[in-house]
Design a protein around this motif. Structure first.
Motif, short mmCIF file in Angstrom:
data_model
loop_
_atom_site.label_atom_id
_atom_site.label_comp_id
_atom_site.label_asym_id
_atom_site.label_seq_id
_atom_site.Cartn_x
_atom_site.Cartn_y
_atom_site.Cartn_z
N GLN A 1 -7.77 1.64 -0.11
CA GLN A 1 -7.62 2.17 0.90
C GLN A 1 -6.18 2.91 0.72
O GLN A 1 -6.00 4.08 1.23
CB GLN A 1 -7.51 1.21 2.13
N ALA A 2 -5.37 2.38 -0.18
CA ALA A 2 -4.02 3.34 -0.65
C ALA A 2 -4.45 4.62 -1.35
O ALA A 2 -3.94 5.54 -1.06
CB ALA A 2 -3.14 2.28 -1.25
N ILE A 3 -5.58 4.32 -2.40
CA ILE A 3 -5.73 5.69 -3.20
C ILE A 3 -6.50 6.54 -2.38
O ILE A 3 -5.94 7.83 -2.36
CB ILE A 3 -6.97 5.11 -4.36
N ILE A 4 -7.30 6.26 -1.30
CA ILE A 4 -8.02 7.08 -0.43
C ILE A 4 -7.02 7.98 0.56
O ILE A 4 -7.03 9.24 0.62
CB ILE A 4 -8.94 6.51 0.63
N ASP A 14 0.80 11.41 -7.95
CA ASP A 14 0.31 12.74 -9.20
C ASP A 14 -0.22 12.10 -10.30
O ASP A 14 -0.44 12.64 -11.32
CB ASP A 14 1.65 13.21 -9.53
N ASP A 15 -0.75 10.76 -10.21
CA ASP A 15 -1.34 10.02 -11.29
C ASP A 15 -2.92 10.61 -11.51
O ASP A 15 -3.63 10.10 -10.42
CB ASP A 15 -1.17 8.57 -11.20
N LYS A 16 -3.16 11.06 -12.64
CA LYS A 16 -4.60 11.44 -12.70
C LYS A 16 -5.60 10.49 -12.66
O LYS A 16 -6.72 10.73 -12.08
CB LYS A 16 -4.86 12.23 -14.04
N VAL A 17 -5.40 9.33 -13.26
CA VAL A 17 -6.25 8.22 -13.26
C VAL A 17 -6.58 7.91 -11.89
O VAL A 17 -7.98 7.69 -11.43
CB VAL A 17 -5.98 6.94 -14.08
N THR A 71 0.85 -1.36 0.01
CA THR A 71 -0.04 0.01 0.00
C THR A 71 0.85 1.33 -0.02
O THR A 71 0.48 2.03 -0.62
CB THR A 71 -1.07 0.03 1.18
N SER A 72 1.95 1.29 0.62
CA SER A 72 2.77 2.11 0.61
C SER A 72 3.44 2.59 -0.70
O SER A 72 3.82 3.76 -1.17
CB SER A 72 4.05 2.34 1.61
N ASP A 73 3.83 1.45 -1.29
CA ASP A 73 4.37 1.63 -2.83
C ASP A 73 3.35 2.32 -3.63
O ASP A 73 3.80 3.33 -4.62
CB ASP A 73 4.85 0.31 -3.37
N VAL A 74 1.97 1.85 -3.31
CA VAL A 74 1.00 2.63 -4.40
C VAL A 74 0.86 3.93 -4.07
O VAL A 74 0.82 4.76 -4.81
CB VAL A 74 -0.44 1.78 -4.19
N SER A 75 0.87 4.34 -2.86
CA SER A 75 0.59 5.71 -2.16
C SER A 75 1.96 6.33 -2.87
O SER A 75 1.56 7.64 -3.18
CB SER A 75 0.65 5.56 -0.77
N SER A 76 2.97 6.01 -2.98
CA SER A 76 3.95 7.00 -3.12
C SER A 76 4.19 7.06 -4.59
O SER A 76 4.58 8.13 -5.23
CB SER A 76 5.59 6.36 -2.51
#
Length: 105
Positions: free
Chosen positions: A100-103, A51-54, A42-47
């Motif tokens: 949850q990571a996206i949030i 800045d990814d618009k999708v 989840t931290s890999d996804v978060s970082s």
């Protein structure tokens, strides 16, 4: 009681205590490793997608998904999940963890 029998009993008790302690350490290491892997995912996804618009467009859908415990799956969330899994194919996270990571972005 026979001294040999007493010594044998004491030796068995020491071996049993060592086996229990080793089993506890192995079990604890496995649980901590699993939690660390999920946190890393989840931290890999978060970082990576900060800045990814999708992915950023899917924040509201991700919140609805988490709040409904997976019942509400918006179009933006589906696009973001596909985008994340295509970008990072080695990621081992389920939809709820990714939402949850996206949030948290």
């Amino acid at each position: 009681m026979n001294p040999l029998r007493t010594l044998s009993f004491a030796a068995l008790m020491v071996l049993a205590a060592n086996a229990s302690a080793t089993s506890f350490v192995v079990t604890t290491d496995a649980i901590v490793g699993a939690v660390a892997a999920t946190t890393d995912a989840t931290s890999d996804v978060s970082s990576s997608f900060k800045d990814d618009k999708v992915v950023l467009a899917a924040r509201d859908d991700a919140a609805s998904f988490v709040a409904s415990q997976g019942a509400i799956r918006g179009v933006h969330l589906e696009a973001a999940l596909d985008h994340i899994r295509t970008t990072v194919p080695s990621l081992q996270a389920n939809d709820m963890q990714l939402a949850q990571a996206i949030i948290s972005l």
